[in-house]
Design an enzyme around this catalytic site. Structure first.
Site, PDB file in Angstrom:
ATOM      1  N   ASP A   1     -16.712  23.020  -9.038  1.00 19.64           N
ATOM      2  CA  ASP A   1     -17.272  24.027  -8.135  1.00 19.64           C
ATOM      3  C   ASP A   1     -18.733  23.709  -7.842  1.00 19.64           C
ATOM      4  OD1 ASP A   1     -18.255  26.287  -6.869  1.00 19.64           O
ATOM      5  OD2 ASP A   1     -17.194  27.688  -8.162  1.00 19.64           O
TER       6      ASP A   1
ATOM      7  N   CYS B   1     -16.029  34.947  -6.996  1.00 13.28           N
ATOM      8  CA  CYS B   1     -17.168  34.406  -6.241  1.00 13.28           C
ATOM      9  C   CYS B   1     -18.318  35.423  -6.267  1.00 13.28           C
ATOM     10  CB  CYS B   1     -16.709  34.064  -4.817  1.00 13.28           C
ATOM     11  SG  CYS B   1     -17.931  33.165  -3.833  1.00 13.28           S
TER      12      CYS B   1
ATOM     13  N   HIS C   1     -14.103  25.591  -6.174  1.00 15.67           N
ATOM     14  CA  HIS C   1     -14.453  26.979  -5.910  1.00 15.67           C
ATOM     15  C   HIS C   1     -13.284  27.677  -5.204  1.00 15.67           C
ATOM     16  CE1 HIS C   1     -17.289  30.254  -5.575  1.00 15.67           C
ATOM     17  NE2 HIS C   1     -16.966  30.412  -4.300  1.00 15.67           N
TER      18      HIS C   1
END
Length: 250
Positions: free
Chosen positions: A188, A130, A219
């Site tokens: 995502d 991330c 995600h």
């Protein structure tokens, strides 16, 4: 491979940075052996339990793994944000407040530190999830970083604020000299198809040595807590990252 860990506080231009270091355990079998290093950048929540387990997994495969507190200037040492609305809001605010240049000096401090370790082999890579995927990509701009694995890296394709323009990393992509591994989830929402396409095209144009992998995942599919976790994709992701680092850093 058994592992051990310790903490180290490194001086940086923006303040003291707590780092968590995991490595193969010192035994008769490992005596005298040297190992490559990986800087493992966390999500916005800093070193949560899933991030610690990620570091332990990588260390158990023969790497020195350094996990920095990515927002050390903005929080007391040891801060871990929760996987909830309050943690997300604080982490996102910290992300905007901290400049990319401050992340660069953090990376330099960790590279300088690992070079002091007598069990370090001299080769180093970067990895992240991330926010940390974007920071790993940023670290890849450093000439010392020989291999980088980025999991669903946010903010590369888009600017954030004048103090933290994520796409400044995009414009410097040509500085990446090591091998790059980009891993994404097709579902995502934080990095939509058009954002991924922008990153991909830029890598091609700049002639970077990279591999590109998109999976049917949301995600944070690597995070082994919460309803986004995909155990099958997680195992595949670790195998890919370990394969890259074993091939390039050993």
């Amino acid at each position: 491979m058994l592992i051990q860990d310790h903490q180290i506080d490194l001086n940086t231009p923006t303040g003291l940075m707590r780092c968590y270091v995991y490595r193969p355990k010192a035994t008769n079998e490992t005596a005298g052996k040297k190992f490559p290093a990986i800087i493992l950048y966390s999500e916005i929540f800093q070193q949560t339990a899933p991030i610690r387990r990620s570091a332990q997994i990588m260390a158990g495969h023969g790497f020195i793994v350094i996990v920095p507190e990515v927002f050390h200037e903005l929080n007391p040492i040891g801060t871990v944000l929760g996987y909830d609305d309050a943690g997300r809001d604080k982490g996102n605010a910290d992300k905007v407040a901290k400049t990319l240049e401050a992340h660069d000096t953090d990376t330099q401090a960790m590279i300088d530190y690992v070079q002091t370790l007598d069990y370090y082999s001299g080769k180093i890579g970067a990895m992240g999830f991330c926010l940390g995927g974007g920071l790993a990509y940023r670290a890849a701009l450093h000439p010392a970083i020989a291999a980088t694995s980025c999991f669903y890296a946010t903010d590369i394709h888009s600017g954030l604020t004048p103090s933290n323009p994520g796409n400044e990393s995009l414009t410097r992509t040509g500085d990446i000299k090591g091998e790059l591994q980009m891993i994404w989830g097709k579902q995502d929402p934080h990095i939509p198809a058009e954002g991924r396409a922008k990153v991909y095209q830029n890598l091609v144009e700049k002639g970077v040595n990279f591999t590109w992998h998109e999976f049917n995942g949301v995600h944070a599919f690597m995070r082994d807590e919460g309803d986004r976790y995909d155990a099958e994709l997680q195992l595949l992701g670790y195998q890919m990252a370990i394969g890259l680092f074993r091939r390039v850093l050993y």
